[in-house]
Design a protein around this motif. Sequence first.
Motif, mmCIF file in Angstrom:
data_model
loop_
_atom_site.group_PDB
_atom_site.id
_atom_site.type_symbol
_atom_site.label_atom_id
_atom_site.label_comp_id
_atom_site.label_asym_id
_atom_site.label_seq_id
_atom_site.Cartn_x
_atom_site.Cartn_y
_atom_site.Cartn_z
ATOM 1 N N THR A 30 0.834 -1.193 0.000
ATOM 2 C CA THR A 30 0.000 0.000 0.000
ATOM 3 C C THR A 30 0.872 1.247 0.000
ATOM 4 O O THR A 30 2.016 1.228 0.442
ATOM 5 C CB THR A 30 -0.914 0.032 1.235
ATOM 6 O OG1 THR A 30 -0.108 0.081 2.413
ATOM 7 C CG2 THR A 30 -1.822 -1.186 1.286
ATOM 8 N N ASN A 32 0.223 5.278 1.083
ATOM 9 C CA ASN A 32 -0.729 6.215 1.699
ATOM 10 C C ASN A 32 -2.063 5.536 1.994
ATOM 11 O O ASN A 32 -3.127 6.112 1.808
ATOM 12 C CB ASN A 32 -0.938 7.448 0.809
ATOM 13 C CG ASN A 32 0.341 8.217 0.595
ATOM 14 O OD1 ASN A 32 1.174 8.325 1.490
ATOM 15 N ND2 ASN A 32 0.513 8.738 -0.609
ATOM 16 N N GLU A 34 -3.568 3.176 0.433
ATOM 17 C CA GLU A 34 -4.280 2.676 -0.744
ATOM 18 C C GLU A 34 -3.471 1.578 -1.412
ATOM 19 O O GLU A 34 -2.243 1.609 -1.401
ATOM 20 C CB GLU A 34 -4.502 3.813 -1.757
ATOM 21 C CG GLU A 34 -5.346 4.957 -1.235
ATOM 22 C CD GLU A 34 -6.810 4.581 -1.062
ATOM 23 O OE1 GLU A 34 -7.309 3.761 -1.866
ATOM 24 O OE2 GLU A 34 -7.442 5.096 -0.126
ATOM 25 N N ASP A 36 -1.329 -0.345 -3.975
ATOM 26 C CA ASP A 36 -0.385 0.210 -4.939
ATOM 27 C C ASP A 36 0.223 -0.880 -5.823
ATOM 28 O O ASP A 36 0.187 -0.789 -7.034
ATOM 29 C CB ASP A 36 0.713 0.979 -4.204
ATOM 30 C CG ASP A 36 1.634 1.730 -5.129
ATOM 31 O OD1 ASP A 36 1.142 2.323 -6.116
ATOM 32 O OD2 ASP A 36 2.851 1.732 -4.874
#
Length: 93
Positions: A30, A32, A34, A36
């Motif tokens: 991830t 931040n 989110e 990735d």
Amino acid sequence: MKIKPSAAIRKNYNEIATLCKESGEPVYLTKNGEGDLVIMDIGVFEKRERMLNLREQLVAVEEDRINGKKGYSIDEATSCMQKAVQEVLNDKS
């Protein structure tokens, strides 16, 4: 499912590589908070790719069958496989 922050790959490459190899599962990275990237053991990836390619071929063959394209009898398919195996064995000699 294993989830790690993307910074973990820089700091703990060996740990994450070991996790991928031992679990046989992908590790989701991830950034931040989110999703990735996804990383996985190369052997598991290659097996997955072979399975996906086979599935695509089977779907194409099934579509051909549904559309009335002539296929092969069991005897014809067996003969083709035996020839292919013999060619492989001859190449190894």
